[in-house]
Enzyme design. Structure first.
Site, PDB file in Angstrom:
ATOM      1  N   GLY A  92       0.843  -1.193   0.000  1.00  0.00           N
ATOM      2  CA  GLY A  92       0.000   0.000   0.000  1.00  0.00           C
ATOM      3  C   GLY A  92       0.874   1.238   0.000  1.00  0.00           C
ATOM      4  O   GLY A  92       2.065   1.169   0.318  1.00  0.00           O
ATOM      5  N   GLN A  97       3.134   9.852   1.486  1.00  0.00           N
ATOM      6  CA  GLN A  97       4.431   9.177   1.640  1.00  0.00           C
ATOM      7  C   GLN A  97       5.397   9.550   0.513  1.00  0.00           C
ATOM      8  O   GLN A  97       6.592   9.302   0.610  1.00  0.00           O
ATOM      9  CB  GLN A  97       4.232   7.656   1.711  1.00  0.00           C
ATOM     10  CG  GLN A  97       3.513   7.241   2.997  1.00  0.00           C
ATOM     11  CD  GLN A  97       3.321   5.751   3.087  1.00  0.00           C
ATOM     12  OE1 GLN A  97       2.372   5.218   2.522  1.00  0.00           O
ATOM     13  NE2 GLN A  97       4.224   5.069   3.765  1.00  0.00           N
ATOM     14  N   CYS A 144       5.752  -0.260   7.640  1.00  0.00           N
ATOM     15  CA  CYS A 144       5.433   1.012   6.989  1.00  0.00           C
ATOM     16  C   CYS A 144       6.635   1.420   6.145  1.00  0.00           C
ATOM     17  O   CYS A 144       7.772   1.394   6.633  1.00  0.00           O
ATOM     18  CB  CYS A 144       5.144   2.079   8.040  1.00  0.00           C
ATOM     19  SG  CYS A 144       4.718   3.677   7.318  1.00  0.00           S
ATOM     20  N   LEU A 145       6.368   1.775   4.893  1.00  0.00           N
ATOM     21  CA  LEU A 145       7.478   2.152   4.006  1.00  0.00           C
ATOM     22  C   LEU A 145       8.152   3.432   4.474  1.00  0.00           C
ATOM     23  O   LEU A 145       9.285   3.710   4.083  1.00  0.00           O
ATOM     24  CB  LEU A 145       6.968   2.289   2.563  1.00  0.00           C
ATOM     25  CG  LEU A 145       6.421   0.990   1.955  1.00  0.00           C
ATOM     26  CD1 LEU A 145       5.859   1.247   0.568  1.00  0.00           C
ATOM     27  CD2 LEU A 145       7.490  -0.094   1.901  1.00  0.00           C
ATOM     28  N   HIS A 186      -4.582   1.454   7.881  1.00  0.00           N
ATOM     29  CA  HIS A 186      -3.209   1.991   7.976  1.00  0.00           C
ATOM     30  C   HIS A 186      -3.043   3.160   6.986  1.00  0.00           C
ATOM     31  O   HIS A 186      -2.479   4.205   7.328  1.00  0.00           O
ATOM     32  CB  HIS A 186      -2.230   0.852   7.654  1.00  0.00           C
ATOM     33  CG  HIS A 186      -0.780   1.223   7.604  1.00  0.00           C
ATOM     34  ND1 HIS A 186       0.160   0.719   8.481  1.00  0.00           N
ATOM     35  CD2 HIS A 186      -0.082   2.037   6.759  1.00  0.00           C
ATOM     36  CE1 HIS A 186       1.354   1.221   8.186  1.00  0.00           C
ATOM     37  NE2 HIS A 186       1.232   2.016   7.139  1.00  0.00           N
ATOM     38  N   GLU A 187      -3.559   2.972   5.761  1.00  0.00           N
ATOM     39  CA  GLU A 187      -3.381   4.007   4.730  1.00  0.00           C
ATOM     40  C   GLU A 187      -4.246   5.243   5.019  1.00  0.00           C
ATOM     41  O   GLU A 187      -3.797   6.374   4.820  1.00  0.00           O
ATOM     42  CB  GLU A 187      -3.698   3.443   3.336  1.00  0.00           C
ATOM     43  CG  GLU A 187      -2.857   2.248   2.909  1.00  0.00           C
ATOM     44  CD  GLU A 187      -1.355   2.470   2.990  1.00  0.00           C
ATOM     45  OE1 GLU A 187      -0.914   3.621   2.934  1.00  0.00           O
ATOM     46  OE2 GLU A 187      -0.623   1.475   3.132  1.00  0.00           O
ATOM     47  N   HIS A 190      -2.593   7.384   7.376  1.00  0.00           N
ATOM     48  CA  HIS A 190      -1.577   8.256   6.756  1.00  0.00           C
ATOM     49  C   HIS A 190      -2.211   9.563   6.273  1.00  0.00           C
ATOM     50  O   HIS A 190      -1.619  10.626   6.386  1.00  0.00           O
ATOM     51  CB  HIS A 190      -0.922   7.573   5.550  1.00  0.00           C
ATOM     52  CG  HIS A 190       0.260   6.713   5.885  1.00  0.00           C
ATOM     53  ND1 HIS A 190       1.364   7.197   6.546  1.00  0.00           N
ATOM     54  CD2 HIS A 190       0.527   5.410   5.629  1.00  0.00           C
ATOM     55  CE1 HIS A 190       2.256   6.219   6.688  1.00  0.00           C
ATOM     56  NE2 HIS A 190       1.770   5.121   6.141  1.00  0.00           N
TER      57      HIS A 190
HETATM   58  O1  K1U Z   1       1.665   2.408   3.952  1.00  0.00           O
HETATM   59  C1  K1U Z   1       2.744   1.829   3.949  1.00  0.00           C
HETATM   60  O2  K1U Z   1       3.685   2.275   4.560  1.00  0.00           O
HETATM   61  C2  K1U Z   1       2.884   0.545   3.186  1.00  0.00           C
HETATM   62  C3  K1U Z   1       2.796  -0.681   4.087  1.00  0.00           C
HETATM   63  C4  K1U Z   1       1.353  -1.147   4.137  1.00  0.00           C
HETATM   64  C5  K1U Z   1       0.978  -2.059   5.265  1.00  0.00           C
HETATM   65  C6  K1U Z   1       1.682  -3.211   5.521  1.00  0.00           C
HETATM   66  C7  K1U Z   1       1.292  -4.048   6.560  1.00  0.00           C
HETATM   67  C8  K1U Z   1       0.192  -3.744   7.305  1.00  0.00           C
HETATM   68  C9  K1U Z   1      -0.495  -2.591   7.054  1.00  0.00           C
HETATM   69  C10 K1U Z   1      -0.119  -1.752   6.019  1.00  0.00           C
HETATM   70  C11 K1U Z   1       3.699  -1.759   3.478  1.00  0.00           C
HETATM   71  O3  K1U Z   1       3.496  -2.174   2.385  1.00  0.00           O
HETATM   72  S1  K1U Z   1       5.013  -2.321   4.444  1.00  0.00           S
HETATM   73  C12 K1U Z   1       5.731  -3.610   3.427  1.00  0.00           C
HETATM   74  C13 K1U Z   1       4.934  -4.870   3.421  1.00  0.00           C
HETATM   75  O4  K1U Z   1       4.068  -5.064   4.233  1.00  0.00           O
HETATM   76  C14 K1U Z   1       5.218  -5.914   2.386  1.00  0.00           C
HETATM   77  C15 K1U Z   1       6.203  -5.752   1.457  1.00  0.00           C
HETATM   78  C16 K1U Z   1       6.436  -6.743   0.508  1.00  0.00           C
HETATM   79  C17 K1U Z   1       5.687  -7.892   0.495  1.00  0.00           C
HETATM   80  C18 K1U Z   1       4.698  -8.059   1.429  1.00  0.00           C
HETATM   81  C19 K1U Z   1       4.455  -7.071   2.373  1.00  0.00           C
HETATM   82 ZN    ZN Z   2       2.706   3.299   6.296  1.00  0.00          ZN
END
Ligand code: K1U
Ligand code: ZN
Length: 221
Positions: A92, A97, A144-145, A186-187, A190
């Site tokens: 996401g 971001q 979270c990225l 989560h999004e 943000h």
């Molecule tokens: O919003 C963000 O920072 C993105 C975040 C979204 C998220 C992940 C987990 C729970 C709630 C929201 C991410 O994408 S973190 C990376 C991640 O979860 C992932 C990356 C590669 C493959 C699978 C998962």
């Molecule tokens: Zn995030």
């Protein structure tokens, strides 16, 4: 050798130009405005992969603005967000971001098969709102990225009903559960300047903030 300060100034100027074009800040009245607008358009075409801003960047605490109309610029922003999200990689991404304070989210929760391959399932949510939330909760280890390589369990409503607009300007209502419910909450957080670490104990939150503040200071030296 090119002066790093010069690179910084030029990249900030380019970012300003691209943002001004995206938010429609050019008056478009004078020939100079028109030229800047054209330059910004060309630059934006090139700059598809955007930089993800990282804690403690204050922009992550902004409340993003609603999108009034789905324009070509918004579609291009969504394209850039997918490119940036897949590259990260993430499931996401909220526009803030990549330093765009607009209520826009991209997501792809496609499951991988045994070979690690998956059919992309890109989804866009414009001006998303939570209409209702379940009493029942679920716990998921979130990442979270904007807080790289940090994962913690967060408890949230297990099901939510959401309302959002798609890229054709059509309004939808949809029930979300499982990872979809977790990710959309989560999004949307943000978009309201809320980060998943805000749900942790003060001790854990302060620890992660300190770690990322130190790293940012080191990087700026
Ligand atoms: O919003 C963000 O920072 C993105 C975040 C979204 C998220 C992940 C987990 C729970 C709630 C929201 C991410 O994408 S973190 C990376 C991640 O979860 C992932 C990356 C590669 C493959 C699978 C998962
Ligand atoms: Zn995030």
């Amino acid at each position: 050798m090119v002066n790093p300060r010069l690179i910084f100034v030029v990249s900030e100027a380019l970012r300003f130009l691209v943002n001004a074009e995206l938010t429609g800040s050019f008056g478009g009245l004078t020939p100079a405005d028109q030229q800047l607008k054209s330059l910004a358009k060309i630059l934006r075409e090139i700059m598809a992969l955007r930089e993800i801003i990282i804690l403690p960047d204050k922009q992550l605490r902004l409340v993003s603005k609603p999108i009034e109309k789905v324009t070509t610029e918004i579609r291009k922003l969504a394209d850039d967000m997918f490119e940036t999200m897949y590259d990260a990689p993430g499931i996401g991404l909220a526009a803030i971001q990549i330093a765009q304070p607009l209520r826009l989210i991209t997501m792809d929760l496609a499951k991988r098969d045994e070979d690690g391959e998956s059919q992309p399932r890109p989804r866009v949510f414009i001006n998303p709102e939570i209409v209702s939330s379940s009493e029942e909760t679920s716990v998921y280890e979130e990442g979270c990225l904007s807080i790289p390589e940090y994962y913690e369990e967060v408890e949230r409503p297990a099901q939510v009903r959401i309302r959002f607009t798609d890229l054709d300007g059509k309004v939808h209502e949809e029930d979300a559960d499982g990872l979809f419910a977790t990710c959309i909450q989560h999004e949307i957080d943000h978009l309201n300047g809320v980060l998943f670490v805000d749900y942790l104990s003060k001790l854990k939150r302060d620890r992660v903030l300190k770690k990322f503040t130190k790293a940012a200071k080191r990087a700026a030296e």
